[in-house]
Write a protein that holds these residues in place. Sequence first.
Motif: not given
Length: 887
Positions: A168-175, A228-235, A287-299
Amino acid sequence: MSATRAYRALLRWLLPARFHRAFAEDMALVFAELYDEAIRTGGCLRGARVFGAELPGLLRLAIRERRAERAERAHRADAASTSHPEQAMMDSLAQDLRFTFRALAKSPGFTLVAVLTLALGVGANTAIFSLVNGVLLKPLALPEPDRLVAMGEVARDGNPNALNTTSPGSFYDWKAHAQGVRVAAYTVSSGTITGRGDPERVRGVRSAGGLFEALRAQPLFGRTIRESDEDPAAEEVIVLSHGAFQRLYGEDRDILGSTITINGSPRTIVGVMPRDFRFPDGSVEFWVPARFDAEFRANRDQYFLQVLGRLDPGVTLDQARSRMATIAQRLQRDWPLYNTDLQIGVRPLRDTVVDGVETRLLILMGAVVFVLLITCANLGNLLLARATARRREIAIRQALGAGRGRVARQLLTESLVLALLGGAAGVLVGRAFLKLLLAAQATTNLPRVEEIVLDQRVLLFTLGVSVLAGLFFGSLPAWKLARAESTDALREGARGSVGHQWTRRTLVVSELALAMMLLTGAGLLVRSFALLQRVDPGIDARNVLTFNVNLPDENLAFVPSTLERLRAIPGVRAVAATSQLPVTGRGIGAWFNRLDKPLPPGVTPAGEAYRVVTTGFFAALGIPLRRGRLLTEDDTRERPAVVINETLARTYYPGEEPIGKEIYLGAPDNRLFERGTIVGVVGDTHDVGLGSAPVATVYIPLAVMPGWPGFSYVVRTSVPPMTVAGAAREAIRSVDANIPVRGTRTVDEVLAEAVAPAQWSMTLLTVFAAIAMIMAALGVFGVLSYTVTQRTRELGIRLALGAAPRAVKRMVVSQGLGLVAAGLAIGLAGSFALTRVMSGLLYGVAPTDPLTFATVGVVLALVAVAASYLPARRATRIDPILALRTE
């Protein structure tokens, strides 16, 4: 007066209209005078004689004038066609077609053989091209599919086309830093649907980074997953496939906003995808959103995301690769521990979808093209033989004024009509053959199987192949007959001509050469498959049942409870569970770290596969212990113990004793366990295919990782395994009725599926090669039979002069052997060139394997000798007196 009226009526009925208008009145007046004179001088009897005497002359005149009128009309039509060439062409074509259908109807046996022979060749091409078209040629069923790319990490010294998952950390860097590319990611997982009848395990996708925006896929109704559905606080939302929607809800479109329970969690349905939507990674139900929290997005040490992207307008593939290389260099600098050797590969998405099957399908396509060429050569020989019998007919037509072009066109029309009839029958053969191929697809893992259909492109291909085949096998006989001198043919009478022999022999040599190439390829695959079957998979698959279970929630008591109930089933000898069944893939992995030899700072450890297993796993599958001990109930999370396989021992402990050494898996700050002691070394298993080297593997006891979400159970029995399948399912349901059991089968079937792609390719190529060999043998038989027929007089004279039958037989067989030798020589050279492209499909056999080449040559030679024997035997039975009388 009555006789005159009758005469006028005859003139009106018999004479052409124009002639009647010009001369009928004068003829009637002359007849009236003659008739009146006869009545005056001889009465009614003489008048009747005069009337009767006029009738023959009147009939002859009518026939002559009507012929003249027809000739004049034809002349006018020719003159008109000169000024209207299109009409002339259509008239000529209609005449050719009428003559063609009459000629084919006169020879129903020839027509049937030709059509069925061509139907076999065209049908095979139609079926295989349907596969090639659906898998390789069709663009992905997504908007602007040529701008979609797959991205992944690539080992520096590895295959640049082998794209691996990223963290996840590398992916969000690529993005964040990719310019000109819309980057998204996903991971394929499974989910259990409950509350809609029996629990159902289905395949789904977790998306990250706006997957549907990158794909530009539109829903049938509702909406897709948004970033926006990938936000952990979203429905928590879900999008269903069209198949899942219909299966679960029929046609009820009021489901938007309602909930469906997946893995025990309710999710709101926000959309349904169209029926024709094809996800690039195969069949997917939700299909469902991944909903990674901030800590896991940095993994950065968990590699499971598959990345794809869409190139912006004007951005090329090379530009995207260059920009991702810049990102890789920055990540190497910023995160050296995780990216020491990082390279980011970028490939067209379509290429990654068809990886592993492209070579196989193209080889099969080449094989059926060879079959079609052999078919055309056989039909060419058949038409040449028929042409010899028609030489006198063609010569008469030429003598009556038909030009060479007109004769050639007529013969080509016959060939094309035959080809189109064969093509129409070939569509039916191809459709049936395709159904058989798709029925076997479940064990061959072909991608995009839903898109394999007999569509318009396939039908156009079949039409094109049929027309080209008709031109191919019809042009030579047409050219030969059209250029032949009519006087020569008329002198030869019914004896025929030997002038076509070199042509027919050339065609047979070509058939033998093509058959040699196909047989060699099939022989290599047969040898390879035989060696593959002899590979020790590392397990004892006899009497072992397996099935899969996935847990929606962490349930530490589930596996121990189910194992206890499974052991109580009569006929069960041993039971175990594993996170990954052997021979079904490498599975998940983690960094391998030796505590006694830590790597220098900044050096990334190698990732190795690991399995979470229960005690008794090795005994249940018959995996042998090489040294040390196996896992026991005393191995707990507080006292971790692990077992490794021989490959890992050779890789990390060459010349050392691994027993007692301590390791951990994962990153320094994210370990699967703090420190585990190697207590045993077991035999290797072939997990990524029997033709591939064993994978270095660590076996971790379930007690160390008790929350693992899914397992493959193995049940060794003393009775046929499937007889306890029902009881095994009931044992699982007795612990939790909401957990489905899927994939119930024997481990023997698992091993069969591991070699199914190789077996599929081998079987098809062998079938095509057998067809080619039979057709080549028929070609040899046909040429030699024709030769014996043409040389009947000569052979009769030889026998009359005292030639031994054995010598005559040897002479005929030697002609067949000459054809075989020429065909094998050409085929051998072609085989050396063509079999090299098969190297990726072979195991343990070189593309130039001398044993295979020699065996194929001997088999083909023996078949050809057998095909030569019957004409040779017939030659020795010619009666010299009857042979001479035929002249």
